[in-house]
Design a protein around this motif. Structure first.
Motif, PDB file in Angstrom:
ATOM      1  N   SER B 143     -20.715  -1.082   3.815  1.00 37.28           N
ATOM      2  CA  SER B 143     -19.706  -0.933   2.760  1.00 37.28           C
ATOM      3  C   SER B 143     -19.031  -2.282   2.540  1.00 37.28           C
ATOM      4  CB  SER B 143     -18.660   0.091   3.190  1.00 37.28           C
ATOM      5  OG  SER B 143     -17.827  -0.475   4.188  1.00 37.28           O
ATOM      6  N   GLY B 144     -18.281  -2.385   1.430  1.00 43.00           N
ATOM      7  CA  GLY B 144     -17.602  -3.646   1.127  1.00 43.00           C
ATOM      8  C   GLY B 144     -16.698  -4.092   2.267  1.00 43.00           C
ATOM      9  N   GLY B 145     -15.912  -3.146   2.794  1.00 45.76           N
ATOM     10  CA  GLY B 145     -14.997  -3.488   3.888  1.00 45.76           C
ATOM     11  C   GLY B 145     -15.755  -3.971   5.111  1.00 45.76           C
ATOM     12  N   GLN B 148     -17.021  -7.434   4.536  1.00 46.38           N
ATOM     13  CA  GLN B 148     -15.982  -8.442   4.682  1.00 46.38           C
ATOM     14  C   GLN B 148     -15.667  -8.664   6.163  1.00 46.38           C
ATOM     15  OE1 GLN B 148     -15.215 -10.966   3.401  1.00 46.38           O
ATOM     16  NE2 GLN B 148     -13.726 -10.604   1.782  1.00 46.38           N
ATOM     17  N   THR B 169      -9.299  -9.672  -0.055  1.00 44.72           N
ATOM     18  CA  THR B 169      -9.143  -8.247  -0.344  1.00 44.72           C
ATOM     19  C   THR B 169      -9.417  -7.941  -1.804  1.00 44.72           C
ATOM     20  OG1 THR B 169      -6.811  -8.564  -0.837  1.00 44.72           O
ATOM     21  CG2 THR B 169      -7.372  -8.051   1.434  1.00 44.72           C
ATOM     22  N   LEU B 172     -11.816  -5.174  -2.628  1.00 51.03           N
ATOM     23  CA  LEU B 172     -11.705  -3.965  -1.806  1.00 51.03           C
ATOM     24  C   LEU B 172     -10.552  -3.093  -2.304  1.00 51.03           C
ATOM     25  CD1 LEU B 172     -11.988  -5.773   1.638  1.00 51.03           C
ATOM     26  CD2 LEU B 172     -13.827  -4.669   0.352  1.00 51.03           C
ATOM     27  N   THR B 176      -8.691  -0.356   2.469  1.00 53.84           N
ATOM     28  CA  THR B 176      -9.630  -1.222   3.177  1.00 53.84           C
ATOM     29  C   THR B 176      -9.086  -2.634   3.254  1.00 53.84           C
ATOM     30  OG1 THR B 176     -11.223   0.024   1.853  1.00 53.84           O
ATOM     31  CG2 THR B 176     -12.110  -1.595   3.368  1.00 53.84           C
TER      32      THR B 176
END
Ligand SMILES: Nc1ncnc2c1ncn2[C@@H]1O[C@H](COP(=O)(O)OP(=O)(O)OP(=O)(O)O)[C@@H](O)[C@H]1O
Ligand SMILES: [Mg+2]
Lengths: 394, 223
Positions: B143-145, B148, B169, B172, B176
C-alpha cells in the motif's frame, strides 16, 4: 558480482524482449560458427580423401654432396626398397623452342619414366617418356598443353618435330591439362619434358649428378615412411650432415586446399562478423530505449548515492550479459545444427563438429561488441543529472 | 548542520526567468526537527533539492555538516548524499523491480558495506518501520503507506546525519500520513536531524520549529 545479478534480473524481467534483442547476435554467432565449422569439416574430409589417393610426394634437394654425388643408378637401387615408392630425378633448364607455328622460351625438364606416375600426370595424346628413351639418349620430348598449343598451333602434333636451341626433337606425347589444374607445375607457362640423358647432352651448364628428385610414398604406406627412409639413406651418405640436403613433403593439392580453405574461412567469417556488428547495433538500440525507460530508476539510484561509474557499469554489464547470453544461445544452436547436418549427410562420412577456435573467436567478439555498443547507452545513463532523472515523467 | 546563506536559484523558462529561490538563508542545527511550509510553487522542492545536494545553487553559499557543497564534483556529491542524507519523497521513489528488502539494501551496496552487516542493518531498518513481514514484497504489492515506510527504511539504513522529506504525506490519506509523521517523531527522539517539507499546516506544526517559504524567500514562523 552484484552488477551481474542485477543485470540478469533486469534482463529476465522481460524475456521476450531480451530474446528479440539477442536475435541479431544469435544469428550472427550461428552464421560464424556454423559456416566456419562446415568449411573446416568439409576440408578435413576432402584433405583426408586426397592424401588417401596416395598422391602425396616429397621433393629432395641436395645442396652439398660431400664428394659422393648421387647418380641415377643409385636412385633406381633405392626405389626397390619397400619403404620407398617411386623416385624420379630431374634437371631443369630453359631453351628457345622453334615449333611449326611459333617460337618461344620454354622450361625444360629432364627426367625419367617414373616422373609420370609420380606426378599423377595424364596424357592428352601419345605417350610419356620410356626407359628406353632414357637409355638411348633419344631426341624425343613430351609437351605440356600450353607448349603444344602455342608452338605447334594444336595439340594433335604427335610425330612432328620441334627444335630446342637448334636441336631437333620428335614430339611423342602431349600432356592433358585441366583448366586451372592444381597439379600443373607450370600453370600457363610452356614446359617440355625430355629424357634427362638427352637434356644433359643438350645443356652446357648441367652436370650429371642428381641434385633434385621426387619421391612418392610406398604402396600402402605413407609419405612419412618414405621420408624417414630417404632421410636415413642421405644422412648415411652425407656424413650425418643435416644441412647437406633438404626434404620437403610437398603436396600440391593439400597446399592448394588449405589456401582455399583459409580464404573461404576469412570470407565467411567476415560476413558473419558483419551480421554480429548488426546484432550489436540492435543491442545498442534496445539499451538506449531501456535507459530512457528507466530514467527515473537512474535518478533514484543517483539520489541515494550511486556514482557515475556504478550506473555506467550497471548498464554496460547489462549489454555485455545480453551479448554473452545471445552468444551462448547461438553456439548451442550451432552445435545442434552441426549435429543435424552430420546425421543428415552421414552417407558422406563427414563429421561436422564445433570448431574450438571459432567458438573462442565468437565469444571474444560478442564480448567486445557488448562493450562497444553498450558503452554509448551506459554513458548516457551515467551522465544524467539526478534531479532531471528524478523528475522525468512525473 | 545546514548553513545556507543567500542561496538563489533561477530557472529559465523560455525567455522568462523564474526565481525559484531568492536569496534564501536557512540554518538548521543537529538533532532539530524543522518543517518547511509554503504554498505550491513557492520553491519548497527547489530548496529541498539544494539541501539534498541533488542540485546546486546559482548563487550563495551552502555548507552541509561543514562541507562547502559548491566545491564538490558530481561523484563526490553522490558519496555525500549516500553517507549523510536520507531522502523520503512524496512519490516514494522505490525501484519497482526490487523487493522492499533490496530497495532498502541499495544504499548500503553503494557504500560497499559487507553482506553480513548489510543483512543485519536492512533487517533492523525494516523492523523499525514495522515491515519485517513484507520484506520480500515488490513495491506494487504494498500500500502507499507501506511503500513510504520502505522509503523511510531506505533513508535511515545508512544512519544519515540528515533525513530530508519532501511532502512525505502528500500522497497518503491523513490517518496513514499521521502514522508516517509518528515514525519521524520516533526518529527525532532517537537523535536524528529531520527536515520535513509540506504545505499542510497540521503536519508542519508538529515539528519543533517551522520555516515559511513564499516566492523563494524564507521567513521563520510560529505555528
Ligand atoms: N526544472 C524547472 N524548470 C523551470 N522552472 C522550474 C523548475 N523546477 C521548478 N521550477 C519553478 O520554480 C518554482 C518553484 O518550484 P518548486 O518545485 O520548488 O515549488 P514547490 O514549492 O515544491 O511546489 P509544490 O508544493 O507544488 O511541490 C515554480 O515556479 C516552478 O515553476
Ligand atoms: Mg514540490
Amino acid at each position: 558480482m552484484m552488477a551481474l545479478k542485477m543485470a540478469l534480473r533486469s534482463i529476465s524481467s522481460n524475456k521476450l524482449r531480451a530474446v528479440l534483442t539477442m536475435l541479431g547476435i544469435i544469428i550472427g554467432v550461428m552464421a560464424l560458427v556454423v559456416l566456419v565449422s562446415l568449411v573446416n569439416g568439409a576440408t578435413t574430409s576432402v584433405t583426408d580423401a586426397v592424401s588417401g589417393l596416395g598422391n602425396s610426394m616429397m621433393s629432395v634437394t641436395v645442396s652439398d654432396d660431400k664428394g659422393s654425388p648421387i647418380d641415377p643408378a643409385l636412385l633406381n637401387q633405392w626405389s626397390e626398397r619397400t619403404d620407398v615408392g617411386l623416385l624420379a630425378p630431374y634437371w631443369t633448364d630453359s631453351a628457345t623452342a622453334h615449333g611449326r607455328e611459333e617460337s618461344g622460351s620454354v622450361t625444360l625438364y629432364g627426367t625419367t619414366a617414373a616422373w609420370y606416375a609420380l606426378q599423377g600426370l595424364q596424357m592428352e595424346m601419345g605417350r610419356w617418356l620410356k626407359t628406353a628413351d632414357i637409355e638411348n639418349h633419344s631426341y624425343v620430348c613430351v609437351l605440356n598443353n600450353a607448349a603444344a598449343e602455342e608452338l605447334m598451333g594444336y595439340t594433335d602434333c604427335i610425330g612432328q618435330a620441334v627444335r630446342l636451341d637448334g636441336v631437333e626433337y620428335t614430339i611423342v606425347g602431349v600432356l592433358y591439362e585441366e583448366d586451372g589444374s592444381l597439379t600443373s607445375l607450370s600453370s600457363g607457362g610452356m614446359t617440355v619434358y625430355l629424357p634427362y640423358t638427352s637434356l644433359l647432352r643438350l645443356s652446357d651448364s648441367l652436370l650429371g649428378d642428381v641434385t633434385r628428385f621426387y619421391v612418392s610414398a610406398p604402396e600402402g604406406g605413407t609419405v612419412d615412411m618414405a621420408k624417414t627412409a630417404i632421410t636415413e639413406l642421405l644422412m648415411e651418405r652425407f656424413e650425418e650432415d643435416e644441412e647437406a640436403f633438404s626434404v620437403s613433403t610437398q603436396d600440391v593439392l593439400e597446399n592448394a586446399m588449405s589456401s582455399i580453405t583459409s580464404v573461404l574461412t576469412i570470407l565467411l567469417g567476415g560476413i558473419a562478423a558483419i551480421s554480429l556488428v548488426v546484432g550489436g547495433i540492435g543491442i545498442m538500440n534496445i539499451m538506449l530505449v531501456t535507459v530512457t525507460e528507466r530514467t527515473r530508476e537512474i535518478g533514484i539510484r543517483k539520489a541515494i548515492g550511486a556514482s557515475r561509474g556504478t550506473i555506467l557499469s550497471q548498464f554496460l554489464m547489462e549489454a555485455v550479459v545480453l551479448c554473452m547470453l545471445g552468444c551462448a544461445l547461438g553456439i548451442f544452436l550451432s552445435w545442434a545444427i552441426l549435429q543435424t547436418v552430420t546425421t543428415v549427410v552421414s552417407s558422406l562420412e563427414i563429421t561436422f563438429s564445433l570448431d574450438g577456435g571459432v567458438v573462442l573467436i565468437a565469444v571474444l567478439f560478442c564480448f567486445v561488441i557488448g562493450l562497444v555498443f553498450g558503452l554509448y547507452p551506459a554513458n548516457k545513463a551515467a551522465k544524467m543529472k539526478p534531479i532531471d532523472a528524478l523528475h522525468y515523467g512525473g | 548542520m545546514i548553513d545556507m546563506n543567500d542561496i538563489s536559484k533561477v530557472y529559465l523558462v523560455g525567455d522568462e526567468r523564474v526565481r525559484a529561490l531568492d536569496r534564501a538563508s536557512l540554518h538548521i542545527y543537529p538533532k532539530e526537527f524543522v518543517s518547511i511550509i509554503g504554498p505550491s510553487g513557492s520553491g519548497k522542492s527547489t530548496l529541498m533539492n539544494i539541501i539534498g545536494c541533488l542540485d546546486v545553487a546559482d548563487a550563495g553559499a551552502y555548507r552541509l555538516d561543514g562541507l562547502p557543497i559548491e566545491a564538490y564534483s558530481e561523484n563526490e556529491l553522490a558519496a555525500i548524499r549516500n553517507e549523510k542524507i536520507g531522502f523520503v519523497f512524496q512519490s516514494f521513489n522505490l525501484i519497482p523491480k526490487l523487493t522492499a528488502w533490496e530497495n532498502v539494501e541499495l544504499p548500503l551496496i553503494y557504500q560497499k558495506v559487507k553482506r553480513p552487516e548489510r543483512q543485519q542493518r536492512v533487517a533492523a531498518a525494516l523492523e523499525r518501520v514495522g515491515l519485517t513481514n513484507r520484506a520480500n514484497h515488490l513495491p506494487t504489492e504494498l500500500s502507499g503507506g507501506q511503500q513510504q515506510r520502505v522509503a523511510i527504511a531506505r533513508a535511515i539504513v545508512t544512519n544519515p546525519k540528515l533525513i530530508l522529506a519532501d511532502e512525505p504525506t502528500g500522497a497518503l490519506d491523513s490517518k496513514t500520513g499521521q502514522e508516517i509523521i509518528d515514525i519521524f517523531h520516533e526518529l527525532h527522539a532517537q537523535g536524528n536531524t529531520i527536515v520535513l517539507i509540506t504545505h499542510d499546516r497540521d503536519v508542519a506544526k508538529q515539528a519543533e520549529r517551522s520555516v515559511h517559504i513564499l516566492d523563494g524567500r524564507i521567513t521563520e514562523v510560529q505555528l
